[in-house]
Scaffold this active site. Sequence first.
Site, PDB file in Angstrom:
ATOM      1  CD  GLU A 147     -53.893  -8.724 -57.022  1.00  0.00           C
ATOM      2  OE1 GLU A 147     -54.955  -8.468 -56.746  1.00  0.00           O
ATOM      3  OE2 GLU A 147     -52.908  -8.271 -56.584  1.00  0.00           O
ATOM      4  CB  CYS A 158     -44.175  -7.066 -60.022  1.00  0.00           C
ATOM      5  SG  CYS A 158     -44.313  -7.637 -58.807  1.00  0.00           S
ATOM      6  CB  CYS A 211     -47.354 -15.731 -49.552  1.00  0.00           C
ATOM      7  SG  CYS A 211     -45.376 -15.663 -49.022  1.00  0.00           S
ATOM      8  CB  CYS A 227     -43.803 -10.913 -43.874  1.00  0.00           C
ATOM      9  SG  CYS A 227     -42.351 -11.963 -44.431  1.00  0.00           S
ATOM     10  CB  CYS A 285     -46.518  -9.086 -46.662  1.00  0.00           C
ATOM     11  SG  CYS A 285     -46.794  -9.385 -48.377  1.00  0.00           S
ATOM     12  N   GLY A 328     -46.503 -14.444 -53.238  1.00  0.00           N
ATOM     13  CA  GLY A 328     -45.699 -15.779 -53.157  1.00  0.00           C
ATOM     14  C   GLY A 328     -44.237 -15.894 -52.749  1.00  0.00           C
ATOM     15  CB  SER A 348     -37.545  -9.445 -48.165  1.00  0.00           C
ATOM     16  OG  SER A 348     -37.839  -9.523 -49.640  1.00  0.00           O
ATOM     17  CG  HIS A 368     -38.440  -6.289 -44.485  1.00  0.00           C
ATOM     18  ND1 HIS A 368     -38.222  -5.307 -45.484  1.00  0.00           N
ATOM     19  CD2 HIS A 368     -38.552  -7.267 -44.838  1.00  0.00           C
ATOM     20  CE1 HIS A 368     -38.813  -5.807 -46.647  1.00  0.00           C
ATOM     21  NE2 HIS A 368     -39.124  -7.095 -46.567  1.00  0.00           N
ATOM     22  CG  ASN A 375     -46.582   0.296 -50.682  1.00  0.00           C
ATOM     23  OD1 ASN A 375     -46.764   1.522 -50.810  1.00  0.00           O
ATOM     24  ND2 ASN A 375     -45.802  -0.517 -51.439  1.00  0.00           N
ATOM     25  CB  CYS A 422     -43.573  -3.714 -52.602  1.00  0.00           C
ATOM     26  SG  CYS A 422     -42.575  -2.785 -53.757  1.00  0.00           S
TER      27      CYS A 422
HETATM   28  N1  SAH Z   1     -41.663 -13.520 -50.870  1.00  0.00           N
HETATM   29  C1  SAH Z   1     -40.694 -12.791 -51.840  1.00  0.00           C
HETATM   30  C2  SAH Z   1     -41.195 -11.886 -52.569  1.00  0.00           C
HETATM   31  C3  SAH Z   1     -42.544 -11.245 -52.552  1.00  0.00           C
HETATM   32  S1  SAH Z   1     -42.547  -9.580 -51.627  1.00  0.00           S
HETATM   33  C4  SAH Z   1     -39.984 -11.883 -50.520  1.00  0.00           C
HETATM   34  O1  SAH Z   1     -40.373 -11.620 -49.464  1.00  0.00           O
HETATM   35  O2  SAH Z   1     -38.843 -11.199 -51.011  1.00  0.00           O
HETATM   36  C5  SAH Z   1     -41.681  -8.401 -52.588  1.00  0.00           C
HETATM   37  C6  SAH Z   1     -40.949  -7.344 -51.573  1.00  0.00           C
HETATM   38  O3  SAH Z   1     -42.039  -6.607 -51.267  1.00  0.00           O
HETATM   39  C7  SAH Z   1     -40.266  -7.917 -50.395  1.00  0.00           C
HETATM   40  O4  SAH Z   1     -39.182  -7.308 -50.236  1.00  0.00           O
HETATM   41  C8  SAH Z   1     -41.295  -7.792 -49.462  1.00  0.00           C
HETATM   42  O5  SAH Z   1     -40.790  -7.981 -47.819  1.00  0.00           O
HETATM   43  C9  SAH Z   1     -41.805  -6.397 -49.776  1.00  0.00           C
HETATM   44  N2  SAH Z   1     -43.138  -6.064 -49.148  1.00  0.00           N
HETATM   45  C10 SAH Z   1     -44.228  -6.899 -48.526  1.00  0.00           C
HETATM   46  N3  SAH Z   1     -44.998  -6.193 -48.109  1.00  0.00           N
HETATM   47  C11 SAH Z   1     -44.654  -4.761 -48.257  1.00  0.00           C
HETATM   48  C12 SAH Z   1     -45.343  -3.556 -47.682  1.00  0.00           C
HETATM   49  N4  SAH Z   1     -46.559  -3.580 -47.072  1.00  0.00           N
HETATM   50  N5  SAH Z   1     -44.745  -2.513 -47.922  1.00  0.00           N
HETATM   51  C13 SAH Z   1     -43.301  -2.350 -48.639  1.00  0.00           C
HETATM   52  N6  SAH Z   1     -42.939  -3.463 -48.897  1.00  0.00           N
HETATM   53  C14 SAH Z   1     -43.478  -4.757 -48.898  1.00  0.00           C
END
Ligand code: SAH
Length: 372
Positions: free
Chosen positions: A101, A114, A121, A125, A128, A176, A233, A235, A309, A352
Amino acid sequence: MPGRATPTRPPRHLADLDPAERRAVAAELGGPAFRADQLARHYFARLTDDPADMTDLPAASRDQLAGRLLPRLLTPQQELTCDEGMTRKTLWRAFDGALIESVLMRYPQRVTMCVSSQAGCGMACPFCATGQAGLTRNLSAAEIVAQVVAGARALARGEVPGGRGRVSNIVFMGMGEPLANYASVLRAVRRITDPVPDGLGISQRSVTVSTVGLVPAIRRLTAEGLQVRLAVSLHAPDDELRDELVPVNRRWKVAEVLGAAWDYAAATGRRVSIEYALIKDINDQAWRADELAGLLAGRLAHVNLIPLNPTPGSRWTASEPGSMREFEDRLAARGVPVTVRDTRGSQIDGACGQLAAPARVADPLQISTQVL
Ligand code: SAH
């Protein structure tokens, strides 16, 4: 490995190759090397890969050249739009059926795309959506570039509300882990940022590569001498919680990840984005804000707070507005630049961390779906 299909590679495409490599391929095909430059102009400047549009090429070799250097890599499967068409998510099918996507977001002063760097991936995490499904495969450079070209084409043709436009920013925040597909991502960055007509001519400074924190790859990126923005990222400020939220933290700890990030900032002069998804009662406590501020104060960093999200089936939710505000205030009080990220596209599972094919339709009243 027994029982596992041999991985197949996407067909080679102009956008996988640098200008010298393209010319070599054009020559191999028996024509003059400058045919490669003509094709590049069609693809990167005119945004077309249809041989019928290429009237400057001899009719006899048009189909052959386009067939060998501009194979169609991605087929749109479904398009979801919201925000009056200003946000649109496309679900793509690759040559082998892999689904990915991309999301286009139009703002008054910019258009951000984006893009996905992998199908699925492998970073796992738990908050995600993409992480839940595991890794299918790496995308080729051209499969990454094709997502941008499609958005650029839609804007150039005036198909996005707001009139004709251009893609101004790219974020590797789709599906990814970009730094786990280093070679293809780097090639894609070059094609996206090489001047027209060798590439799409988007400024390096407008490209953001987002990572979970693969330290050796961050160091390798630092040595490339690019001007792209790095996003980490994070967190969580502490290893105990980050080990859970970003499992690769068990390999590279917070201190090592931030150490590599500060070296990147020093080498490029560019602020590193620290991504922090606020998850209610998990990582949004005041003491964690203070601990984060302690790590970042005085550094070349900017914090992006993202209300989580929620993904299907997850017990986690976004932080309450009050705790988000307090978290933000505590960082700001220590002089750490901080903003709260908007959640564009959440209605179409395009925000995201929600990108996980196949797309689900959340609220058909506000969303326009087109099955292609
Ligand atoms: N793998 C890379 C890029 C993809 S995710 C990374 O982790 O940075 C892009 C961003 O969205 C990352 O900061 C990720 O942690 C965040 N993200 C993933 N799932 C999310 C969610 N459910 N709510 C908010 N942010 C999220």
